[in-house]
Write a protein that holds these residues in place. Sequence first.
Motif, PDB file in Angstrom:
ATOM      1  N   ASP A 193       0.826  -1.211   0.000  1.00  0.00           N
ATOM      2  CA  ASP A 193       0.000   0.000   0.000  1.00  0.00           C
ATOM      3  C   ASP A 193       0.857   1.256   0.000  1.00  0.00           C
ATOM      4  N   ILE A 194       1.858   1.266   0.858  1.00  0.00           N
ATOM      5  CA  ILE A 194       2.695   2.462   0.943  1.00  0.00           C
ATOM      6  C   ILE A 194       3.631   2.545  -0.266  1.00  0.00           C
ATOM      7  N   ALA A 195       4.063   1.411  -0.780  1.00  0.00           N
ATOM      8  CA  ALA A 195       4.936   1.425  -1.957  1.00  0.00           C
ATOM      9  C   ALA A 195       4.211   2.004  -3.169  1.00  0.00           C
ATOM     10  N   LEU A 196       2.911   1.766  -3.266  1.00  0.00           N
ATOM     11  CA  LEU A 196       2.133   2.229  -4.416  1.00  0.00           C
ATOM     12  C   LEU A 196       1.558   3.625  -4.229  1.00  0.00           C
ATOM     13  N   SER A 197       1.856   4.258  -3.094  1.00  0.00           N
ATOM     14  CA  SER A 197       1.384   5.619  -2.856  1.00  0.00           C
ATOM     15  C   SER A 197       1.918   6.561  -3.937  1.00  0.00           C
ATOM     16  N   THR A 198       1.119   7.552  -4.286  1.00  0.00           N
ATOM     17  CA  THR A 198       1.546   8.537  -5.283  1.00  0.00           C
ATOM     18  C   THR A 198       2.243   9.733  -4.650  1.00  0.00           C
ATOM     19  N   ALA A 199       2.360   9.748  -3.309  1.00  0.00           N
ATOM     20  CA  ALA A 199       2.955  10.892  -2.616  1.00  0.00           C
ATOM     21  C   ALA A 199       4.432  11.029  -2.968  1.00  0.00           C
ATOM     22  N   GLU A 200       4.889  12.275  -3.034  1.00  0.00           N
ATOM     23  CA  GLU A 200       6.298  12.528  -3.291  1.00  0.00           C
ATOM     24  C   GLU A 200       7.142  12.349  -2.028  1.00  0.00           C
ATOM     25  N   ARG A 201       6.486  12.472  -0.847  1.00  0.00           N
ATOM     26  CA  ARG A 201       7.189  12.241   0.409  1.00  0.00           C
ATOM     27  C   ARG A 201       6.396  11.245   1.231  1.00  0.00           C
ATOM     28  N   LEU A 202       7.071  10.229   1.728  1.00  0.00           N
ATOM     29  CA  LEU A 202       6.458   9.263   2.626  1.00  0.00           C
ATOM     30  C   LEU A 202       6.968   9.523   4.033  1.00  0.00           C
ATOM     31  N   SER A 203       6.093   9.289   5.015  1.00  0.00           N
ATOM     32  CA  SER A 203       6.466   9.629   6.391  1.00  0.00           C
ATOM     33  C   SER A 203       6.032   8.535   7.349  1.00  0.00           C
ATOM     34  N   TRP A 204       6.899   8.294   8.329  1.00  0.00           N
ATOM     35  CA  TRP A 204       6.648   7.308   9.370  1.00  0.00           C
ATOM     36  C   TRP A 204       6.845   7.948  10.740  1.00  0.00           C
ATOM     37  N   MET A 205       6.093   7.482  11.703  1.00  0.00           N
ATOM     38  CA  MET A 205       6.365   7.804  13.098  1.00  0.00           C
ATOM     39  C   MET A 205       6.552   6.494  13.852  1.00  0.00           C
ATOM     40  N   PHE A 206       7.661   6.400  14.587  1.00  0.00           N
ATOM     41  CA  PHE A 206       7.917   5.256  15.459  1.00  0.00           C
ATOM     42  C   PHE A 206       7.883   5.758  16.892  1.00  0.00           C
ATOM     43  N   ALA A 207       6.845   5.396  17.635  1.00  0.00           N
ATOM     44  CA  ALA A 207       6.711   5.809  19.032  1.00  0.00           C
ATOM     45  C   ALA A 207       7.207   4.693  19.943  1.00  0.00           C
ATOM     46  N   GLY A 208       7.802   5.103  21.084  1.00  0.00           N
ATOM     47  CA  GLY A 208       8.457   4.101  21.912  1.00  0.00           C
ATOM     48  C   GLY A 208       9.528   3.404  21.108  1.00  0.00           C
ATOM     49  N   VAL A 209      10.393   4.207  20.483  1.00  0.00           N
ATOM     50  CA  VAL A 209      11.283   3.685  19.450  1.00  0.00           C
ATOM     51  C   VAL A 209      12.306   2.702  20.003  1.00  0.00           C
ATOM     52  N   GLY A 210      12.653   2.794  21.307  1.00  0.00           N
ATOM     53  CA  GLY A 210      13.573   1.834  21.898  1.00  0.00           C
ATOM     54  C   GLY A 210      14.908   1.793  21.175  1.00  0.00           C
ATOM     55  N   ASP A 211      15.339   0.611  20.767  1.00  0.00           N
ATOM     56  CA  ASP A 211      16.636   0.500  20.090  1.00  0.00           C
ATOM     57  C   ASP A 211      16.529   0.722  18.585  1.00  0.00           C
ATOM     58  N   ALA A 212      15.374   1.158  18.116  1.00  0.00           N
ATOM     59  CA  ALA A 212      15.160   1.585  16.719  1.00  0.00           C
ATOM     60  C   ALA A 212      15.212   0.437  15.723  1.00  0.00           C
ATOM     61  N   ARG A 213      15.011  -0.794  16.167  1.00  0.00           N
ATOM     62  CA  ARG A 213      15.152  -1.927  15.248  1.00  0.00           C
ATOM     63  C   ARG A 213      14.125  -1.878  14.110  1.00  0.00           C
ATOM     64  N   ASN A 214      12.892  -1.435  14.400  1.00  0.00           N
ATOM     65  CA  ASN A 214      11.886  -1.368  13.332  1.00  0.00           C
ATOM     66  C   ASN A 214      12.183  -0.222  12.360  1.00  0.00           C
ATOM     67  N   PHE A 215      12.728   0.856  12.880  1.00  0.00           N
ATOM     68  CA  PHE A 215      13.190   1.948  12.028  1.00  0.00           C
ATOM     69  C   PHE A 215      14.286   1.451  11.084  1.00  0.00           C
ATOM     70  N   TYR A 216      15.256   0.716  11.617  1.00  0.00           N
ATOM     71  CA  TYR A 216      16.338   0.197  10.780  1.00  0.00           C
ATOM     72  C   TYR A 216      15.797  -0.754   9.712  1.00  0.00           C
ATOM     73  N   ARG A 217      14.880  -1.610  10.117  1.00  0.00           N
ATOM     74  CA  ARG A 217      14.314  -2.570   9.161  1.00  0.00           C
ATOM     75  C   ARG A 217      13.584  -1.846   8.026  1.00  0.00           C
ATOM     76  N   THR A 218      12.893  -0.755   8.376  1.00  0.00           N
ATOM     77  CA  THR A 218      12.184   0.013   7.344  1.00  0.00           C
ATOM     78  C   THR A 218      13.172   0.683   6.408  1.00  0.00           C
ATOM     79  N   LEU A 219      14.261   1.221   6.959  1.00  0.00           N
ATOM     80  CA  LEU A 219      15.308   1.808   6.114  1.00  0.00           C
ATOM     81  C   LEU A 219      15.842   0.791   5.110  1.00  0.00           C
ATOM     82  N   ILE A 220      16.105  -0.417   5.595  1.00  0.00           N
ATOM     83  CA  ILE A 220      16.642  -1.458   4.726  1.00  0.00           C
ATOM     84  C   ILE A 220      15.698  -1.740   3.553  1.00  0.00           C
ATOM     85  N   ALA A 221      14.388  -1.650   3.814  1.00  0.00           N
ATOM     86  CA  ALA A 221      13.397  -1.991   2.786  1.00  0.00           C
ATOM     87  C   ALA A 221      13.273  -0.938   1.694  1.00  0.00           C
TER      88      ALA A 221
END
Length: 871
Positions: A170-198
């Motif tokens: 869904d997010i990959a097919l978005s037509t937006a020029e900027r995509l945005s995420w919020m990670f709350a309770g980010v902790g050690d940022a593992r989900n942020f890193y995984r999203t970067l990798i993708a």
Amino acid sequence: MSTPAEKSAEALNRGQELHQKGLFDQATRAYFEALKLAPADHAPLASLAAVQYELGNYTGSALYSEKALRLLGNDQEADSRREELHLRLAKSYALSRSLDNARNAVAKLAASAEREALESSVALQSPAMAATQLRTKVLDEVPRTKPAYQNEPEYCAIGLDNAEAAYDDDIALSTAERLSWMFAGVGDARNFYRTLIALPNGEARTGRERQYHFTLVDLNPAVFARNLISLELLSDLDSMLEGNEALACLIYVFVSQVMPPFAYTKLQEAISSLLQKLEDGNPVNAWVYVPESQRPAICHHLRLWQQNLRGKYTTKQFRLWAQEQALRQKLEKDGEFSVPPGCQEDDDKFDEFGIMMPNDRFLREHESELKQLLEDYSSGKGTSEQIEDYVDQHWKLNVTLVDLDFDEFKDRQGAGSPDMPAHPTLVFHMLHPGEVEDTARAAEGKGFMACFEVFFRCVAFSLDALKSRLTVEVAVSEMNDYLERLRYDVLPSRQGGKQGTLDPSTFPKAYDRIHLSNIPDYVGGALSSFIYATPALKPKSSLSSSVLLNNSAFEDYQQFLAEYTLLGDTKSIEDNFRVQLRDDSPSFMDWEEMEMSDYTNWTKVAPATLSPANRMSRSELESFIHRHLLKVLLPYPRDPDDIDCVYTPLNPTIIFRLVAHLHSVGYPAHWLSDILERILQGTVATTVRAPRQAVEDPGSVSQSYPSLNVSLKPWLAEMTTLGALWQGLLPFGLLFENFLLPALSSIREYHISFPLCPIESQNRPHFMLVFWNEDSGSHPGSNLRDTLLDDENSDGSEKAKAVRESGVWVLTTYRWATKTRTASFWLRSDEVETMRGSNWSAALWRSDTWNQVTPWVVVSKEIVDGEQWTT
């Protein structure tokens, strides 16, 4: 043959019958039919005004009322109809906050009690301060949850879940020029890193390059001190080449409890570099935004880590704790996770010595003595004690695992060692869910270090590919506070100027994905998620959360939803909170196979307004609000030592936020105004009851009882104070007289301190202030809830009724300072002066056990005046 006038009258009568049945669309069509047949008759227009008023369309109601009044003209025989139209007009303008028009309409009413009430209501809404100023002050000064006795934010530096990319089709097919995420309770940022990798793979697949924004939110600045160290080490791609010392340092910081001296040296270099940038006001780098206001708190923790935790811990302690915790984790996960190929030797050494081994190169270049000791041990020439002694003397602590401020609280509680990362085998599985074999092959069987290098090199390569189009925003904040301030554009962290090319005024106000982690467990569950997070989503975008604190307390996800939303079925939740449960949520394939510790996803539904057919009836709406109110005021008793305790942290401010939300999805303002008015009068006639079980379920939240008048007098001082603060923030006007609420200028901050006493479970958000009129007789016994409860199961004696009427006040909306044991709260001054002039005492109580915590103190001696709300 019927005349047009007769046909009009027939259509009008038909419309009124449909109106009475609540069939508003059909009634409207009938009224328009009548109007077309008799355009000079005021009656169809008056009926249209009535139906639009009932639908909550006050602008439309005012328009039709004005037209009907023009048709009536000066007809003396139409005085009563004219009065009715002026009354509806005045109410419509008052509810829509068109105050000048409301005053004009009220002035045309005949003298009556209703006119006086409307005049009073309009006067109530005259702003004492600008809406933005008022909202900022409320958010700054008025807590949204009950306090815990210990208010130092917990340090949760270690992730507990599998790292998953918040990136899907869904997010990959978005037509937006900027995509945005919020990670709350980010902790050690593992989900942020995984999203970067993708992201680079996603760009390759879609053929689109875009801008990316990440907002990382956590309550504890130490979390960001640790994550900024990781980003500092990751920022130079060259440093991520295989065998590089900076890459090794990053792995030890992320995975290990202790580290070799060469890695510790790199860690200290990174800390020094960060401190210089932060203290000099420079950008951390071109793509990370750290607000000026938040830098001092982050620097505080970096300095403590420079000081080796002031010598509080030893390497041996950390190493032994690591072994103990890791062994327990492996036993708990027995059979779930296999040792990655090529890592068995490192796995064995961690189990035996409590250390993650450096790779062969680092052993040769930096740890030759340890290398020899290991060889001697393998050949039978040496002992394990020699290896342990060497490590304990030469290796260093992973200082980033400790927040000394929070540690001080843990020491007072006797809570033991700091939290340690999981066993390296478990961390590896959590970073690579479903990819263990592929990643191990990429690491060529060279042990744990090589496996973790694969992960962090992927992160570094993504950063290098994206950093010219990437923004990472740091936000030290409580999650719901950040989300609410974001919604109303009053975020202090975005009020600063540019940092390099990063301009916070351009940062997103709505996100493509919001990842809440398991934070909702602590701050109000699904209700808080829907109230705060959904408005920060773009339409058709999603939020996700998991249940970790207390998942075994719920039989299934339906009970989880019932407990927090107090709605008994998914459709009602989807309708009233304008969300949709995503059937591709990782947490379930169907209800029976639900894994609540996995993530559940909800999509924001557009448009936001409910049709009349889908909304609750007026009586159902009132019961729904009463159910939330009574749960907040009188939560069912619970054991604070229960590890699966379901928190009830919300205070009465949630009622005003819930009312505002309900209006935003289509419930008429006059319904909500009437419900609030009866609450603020101190007694409600209701068919619901205070909770009768610790965790609600679909059956209990649907239970209806005989109507009963329930007293809210013990909370009335708090509720009316909050009503005065919130009336200027509600998205609609109120239709009740201003004597119900104190003037803002009469509200003052007060402080009251309590003696030191031993308290268990200090970090549970279940504390409250109780004020007791000593003239009412002896203090409540061991269970205050029995005294406050006003239903079939309560004490129905005249003495108990008298206490509820004027002998006890309860306050849950206050700030607590642990070190000084001081409660600070805003309250109407007339009620405080009443206590000062009489024989009142105060004590701290718990709303989970309903037991007294501190001794009583005399209000007249201990309460201290603060500033007025407005000056």
